[in-house]
Design an enzyme around this catalytic site. Structure first.
Site, PDB file in Angstrom:
ATOM      1  N   CYS A  36      -3.770   1.120  -3.422  1.00  0.00           N
ATOM      2  CA  CYS A  36      -3.324   0.275  -2.306  1.00  0.00           C
ATOM      3  C   CYS A  36      -1.951  -0.280  -2.675  1.00  0.00           C
ATOM      4  O   CYS A  36      -1.152   0.423  -3.275  1.00  0.00           O
ATOM      5  CB  CYS A  36      -4.359  -0.818  -2.025  1.00  0.00           C
ATOM      6  SG  CYS A  36      -4.647  -1.955  -3.399  1.00  0.00           S
ATOM      7  N   LEU A  37      -1.683  -1.513  -2.341  1.00  0.00           N
ATOM      8  CA  LEU A  37      -0.399  -2.118  -2.694  1.00  0.00           C
ATOM      9  C   LEU A  37      -0.426  -2.693  -4.111  1.00  0.00           C
ATOM     10  O   LEU A  37       0.436  -2.418  -4.924  1.00  0.00           O
ATOM     11  CB  LEU A  37      -0.012  -3.205  -1.693  1.00  0.00           C
ATOM     12  CG  LEU A  37       1.313  -3.911  -1.975  1.00  0.00           C
ATOM     13  CD1 LEU A  37       2.478  -2.944  -1.867  1.00  0.00           C
ATOM     14  CD2 LEU A  37       1.506  -5.084  -1.034  1.00  0.00           C
TER      15      LEU A  37
END
Length: 112
Positions: free
Chosen positions: A73-74
């Site tokens: 993800c981030l």
């Protein structure tokens, strides 16, 4: 949405993940960020399935529960949630590789 407790997911650094991906083309790479985040920049070859859509799209997009799967993800939080969810669904070779902000390679933009 997801139970934050329960199974922990194995993790690896983005550098080690890149090395593994360079060697093994059969690893499935899943980006669980939003569509907008994915379009702004994603790891080439990754499959986009946002965390909130994972329960509905998972079995359509990834049918082999024994497949080796890397999730990112981030920053690593959503990928951790996604890994635990995948494990509960019977996917048994799932690794959280953290956040794209630590990816040592090139990124692609757009939908592909």
């Amino acid at each position: 949405m997801f139970n934050l407790f329960g199974n922990s997911c194995p993790s690896m650094s983005m550098r080690d993940a890149k090395a593994a991906l360079d060697k093994d083309q059969d690893i499935h790479l899943i980006d669980v960020r939003t569509r907008e985040e994915y379009r702004e920049g994603h790891i080439p070859g990754s499959l986009h399935v946002s965390l909130d859509q994972l329960p509905w799209q998972l079995e359509q997009k990834l049918t082999n529960k024994a497949a080796r799967i890397f999730v990112y993800c981030l920053s690593g939080s959503r990928s951790s949630q996604a890994c635990r969810f995948l494990q509960r669904q019977g996917y048994n070779n799932v690794t959280n590789i953290g956040g794209i902000m630590n990816w040592p390679g090139a990124v692609s933009t757009g939908d592909n």
